[in-house]
Design an enzyme around this catalytic site. Structure first.
Site, PDB file in Angstrom:
ATOM      1  N   SER A   8       3.465   2.162  21.168  1.00  0.00           N
ATOM      2  CA  SER A   8       2.191   2.154  20.456  1.00  0.00           C
ATOM      3  C   SER A   8       1.326   1.037  21.005  1.00  0.00           C
ATOM      4  O   SER A   8       1.697  -0.137  20.926  1.00  0.00           O
ATOM      5  CB  SER A   8       2.417   1.944  18.961  1.00  0.00           C
ATOM      6  OG  SER A   8       1.199   1.545  18.368  1.00  0.00           O
ATOM      7  N   HIS A  33       1.427   6.181  22.486  1.00  0.00           N
ATOM      8  CA  HIS A  33       1.032   6.442  21.105  1.00  0.00           C
ATOM      9  C   HIS A  33      -0.242   5.660  20.791  1.00  0.00           C
ATOM     10  O   HIS A  33      -0.270   4.436  20.920  1.00  0.00           O
ATOM     11  CB  HIS A  33       2.185   6.018  20.184  1.00  0.00           C
ATOM     12  CG  HIS A  33       1.981   6.308  18.738  1.00  0.00           C
ATOM     13  ND1 HIS A  33       2.265   7.542  18.176  1.00  0.00           N
ATOM     14  CD2 HIS A  33       1.533   5.539  17.717  1.00  0.00           C
ATOM     15  CE1 HIS A  33       2.019   7.503  16.877  1.00  0.00           C
ATOM     16  NE2 HIS A  33       1.554   6.291  16.571  1.00  0.00           N
ATOM     17  N   ASP A  35      -3.015   4.705  18.049  1.00  0.00           N
ATOM     18  CA  ASP A  35      -3.247   4.646  16.602  1.00  0.00           C
ATOM     19  C   ASP A  35      -4.730   4.516  16.288  1.00  0.00           C
ATOM     20  O   ASP A  35      -5.343   3.498  16.581  1.00  0.00           O
ATOM     21  CB  ASP A  35      -2.498   3.454  16.010  1.00  0.00           C
ATOM     22  CG  ASP A  35      -1.001   3.684  15.968  1.00  0.00           C
ATOM     23  OD1 ASP A  35      -0.578   4.693  15.360  1.00  0.00           O
ATOM     24  OD2 ASP A  35      -0.258   2.868  16.542  1.00  0.00           O
ATOM     25  N   MET A  37      -7.512   4.256  13.423  1.00  0.00           N
ATOM     26  CA  MET A  37      -7.650   3.906  11.997  1.00  0.00           C
ATOM     27  C   MET A  37      -9.117   3.708  11.655  1.00  0.00           C
ATOM     28  O   MET A  37      -9.875   3.158  12.461  1.00  0.00           O
ATOM     29  CB  MET A  37      -6.888   2.612  11.704  1.00  0.00           C
ATOM     30  CG  MET A  37      -5.430   2.638  12.110  1.00  0.00           C
ATOM     31  SD  MET A  37      -4.586   1.149  11.558  1.00  0.00           S
ATOM     32  CE  MET A  37      -3.017   1.337  12.436  1.00  0.00           C
ATOM     33  N   HIS A  66      -2.403   9.429  16.987  1.00  0.00           N
ATOM     34  CA  HIS A  66      -2.046   9.385  15.567  1.00  0.00           C
ATOM     35  C   HIS A  66      -3.288   8.992  14.773  1.00  0.00           C
ATOM     36  O   HIS A  66      -3.701   7.834  14.787  1.00  0.00           O
ATOM     37  CB  HIS A  66      -0.908   8.348  15.396  1.00  0.00           C
ATOM     38  CG  HIS A  66      -0.489   8.135  13.982  1.00  0.00           C
ATOM     39  ND1 HIS A  66       0.317   7.066  13.600  1.00  0.00           N
ATOM     40  CD2 HIS A  66      -0.710   8.846  12.849  1.00  0.00           C
ATOM     41  CE1 HIS A  66       0.552   7.126  12.304  1.00  0.00           C
ATOM     42  NE2 HIS A  66      -0.066   8.192  11.823  1.00  0.00           N
ATOM     43  N   MET A  68      -5.154   8.047  11.602  1.00  0.00           N
ATOM     44  CA  MET A  68      -5.034   7.547  10.226  1.00  0.00           C
ATOM     45  C   MET A  68      -6.447   7.419   9.699  1.00  0.00           C
ATOM     46  O   MET A  68      -6.978   6.318   9.514  1.00  0.00           O
ATOM     47  CB  MET A  68      -4.281   6.216  10.222  1.00  0.00           C
ATOM     48  CG  MET A  68      -2.788   6.402  10.462  1.00  0.00           C
ATOM     49  SD  MET A  68      -1.993   4.906  11.023  1.00  0.00           S
ATOM     50  CE  MET A  68      -2.319   5.049  12.771  1.00  0.00           C
ATOM     51  N   MET A 139       6.437   8.477   8.651  1.00  0.00           N
ATOM     52  CA  MET A 139       6.125   7.042   8.690  1.00  0.00           C
ATOM     53  C   MET A 139       7.281   6.259   8.060  1.00  0.00           C
ATOM     54  O   MET A 139       7.713   6.561   6.947  1.00  0.00           O
ATOM     55  CB  MET A 139       4.835   6.746   7.913  1.00  0.00           C
ATOM     56  CG  MET A 139       3.564   7.270   8.547  1.00  0.00           C
ATOM     57  SD  MET A 139       3.290   6.735  10.250  1.00  0.00           S
ATOM     58  CE  MET A 139       3.202   4.952  10.087  1.00  0.00           C
ATOM     59  N   ASP A 177       7.753   6.462  13.068  1.00  0.00           N
ATOM     60  CA  ASP A 177       6.768   5.442  13.441  1.00  0.00           C
ATOM     61  C   ASP A 177       6.820   4.290  12.446  1.00  0.00           C
ATOM     62  O   ASP A 177       6.572   4.486  11.256  1.00  0.00           O
ATOM     63  CB  ASP A 177       5.381   6.108  13.422  1.00  0.00           C
ATOM     64  CG  ASP A 177       4.266   5.192  13.889  1.00  0.00           C
ATOM     65  OD1 ASP A 177       4.532   4.052  14.305  1.00  0.00           O
ATOM     66  OD2 ASP A 177       3.104   5.645  13.839  1.00  0.00           O
TER      67      ASP A 177
HETATM   68  C1  DX5 Z   1       1.236   1.732  11.989  1.00  0.00           C
HETATM   69  C2  DX5 Z   1       1.126   2.503  13.271  1.00  0.00           C
HETATM   70  C3  DX5 Z   1       2.225   2.283  14.220  1.00  0.00           C
HETATM   71  C4  DX5 Z   1       2.411   0.867  14.689  1.00  0.00           C
HETATM   72  C5  DX5 Z   1       3.880   0.657  14.821  1.00  0.00           C
HETATM   73  O1  DX5 Z   1       0.355   2.234  11.068  1.00  0.00           O
HETATM   74  O2  DX5 Z   1       1.043   3.884  13.011  1.00  0.00           O
HETATM   75  O3  DX5 Z   1       2.172   3.174  15.320  1.00  0.00           O
HETATM   76  O4  DX5 Z   1       1.806   0.557  15.908  1.00  0.00           O
HETATM   77  O5  DX5 Z   1       4.116  -0.659  15.140  1.00  0.00           O
HETATM   78  P1  DX5 Z   1       5.577  -1.294  15.057  1.00  0.00           P
HETATM   79  O6  DX5 Z   1       6.425  -0.570  16.016  1.00  0.00           O
HETATM   80  O7  DX5 Z   1       5.330  -2.717  15.417  1.00  0.00           O
HETATM   81  O8  DX5 Z   1       6.041  -1.131  13.637  1.00  0.00           O
HETATM   82 ZN    ZN Z   2       1.256   5.323  14.729  1.00  0.00          ZN
END
Ligand code: DX5
Ligand code: ZN
Length: 219
Positions: A8, A33, A35, A37, A66, A68, A139, A177
């Site tokens: 990620s 990956h 993320d 947000m 991903h 969010m 998650m 994740d």
């Molecule tokens: C959190 C993200 C993850 C995050 C995971 O909301 O969706 O993808 O980057 O990070 P680690 O592996 O540090 O928990």
């Molecule tokens: Zn993620």
């Protein structure tokens, strides 16, 4: 299927995103990956369409996006056009008809589609959609931030998803994740997870990419 490791980039050095991604791929990861947000669905704001578009130009890696974000059906097409290979969004973020519309839009773009559940959402909420998705993302932390602690109690959902897939002859990938490292990754694999997202573990300064990815691939 062979285990997929998806570093990620949330934990990467954003100033050097291109080389960070190249290092991850050279280290053996074939997924990245990303993320996304929006500060609404989760209390954090990260990257959007322009970053996906820019990364697409410099990597052949499979881009695992991903989302969010609230009402993701509004944006899934843009992320597909930006170069995502897989777009996963949250079942909690849209009304049932909009979830279906979002899935349809991604599939019409010829991309893979996934649905994700937050820790407090039971996997059974996904029942109306499981025959349509390519991947389910469980998650194992509250979405929003990297570096949180893995929630082992989520493994029941992975077992259930595995059994349901078997019983109904489906073929979605089970991805986890949040809080993945060598120990928790092993737990996830024991519970039938086939794709492991790892942010802080892969991008930490204590071990190299090669070591992190090799360790996870060997699970
Ligand atoms: C959190 C993200 C993850 C995050 C995971 O909301 O969706 O993808 O980057 O990070 P680690 O592996 O540090 O928990
Ligand atoms: Zn993620």
């Amino acid at each position: 299927m062979t285990l997929k490791i998806a570093p990620s980039i949330l934990s990467a050095d954003f100033v050097n995103l291109q080389s960070e991604c190249a290092d991850a791929v050279a280290g053996g990861a074939d997924w990245l990956h990303l993320d996304v947000m929006d500060g609404l669905f989760v209390p954090n704001i990260t990257i959007g369409v322009p970053v996906v578009k820019s990364l697409r130009k410099v990597t052949d890696a499979f881009l695992d996006v991903h989302l969010m974000i609230d009402r993701p059906q509004r944006y899934v097409e843009e992320f597909c056009r930006a170069g995502a290979d897989l777009v996963t969004f949250h079942v909690e973020a849209a009304q049932p008809q909009d979830v279906l519309d979002g899935l349809k839009i991604v599939l019409e773009q010829g991309k893979k589609v996934g649905l994700s559940v937050k820790p407090r959402t039971p996997a059974t909420v996904l029942l109306p959609y499981l025959d349509l998705v390519d991947l389910v993302l469980v998650m194992t932390v509250e979405p929003g931030f990297g570096g949180q602690k893995f929630m082992p109690e989520m493994m029941g959902k992975c077992d259930w998803l595995y059994q349901y897939r078997k019983d109904h002859d489906l073929n979605y990938i089970i991805e986890v994740d949040g809080g993945i490292n060598a120990q928790t990754g092993k737990t996830a694999v024991e519970h039938h997870c086939e794709a492991l997202v790892a942010g802080s573990y892969c991008f930490s300064n204590t071990i190299s990419f090669d070591e992190a990815v090799d360790t996870l691939l060997a699970l």
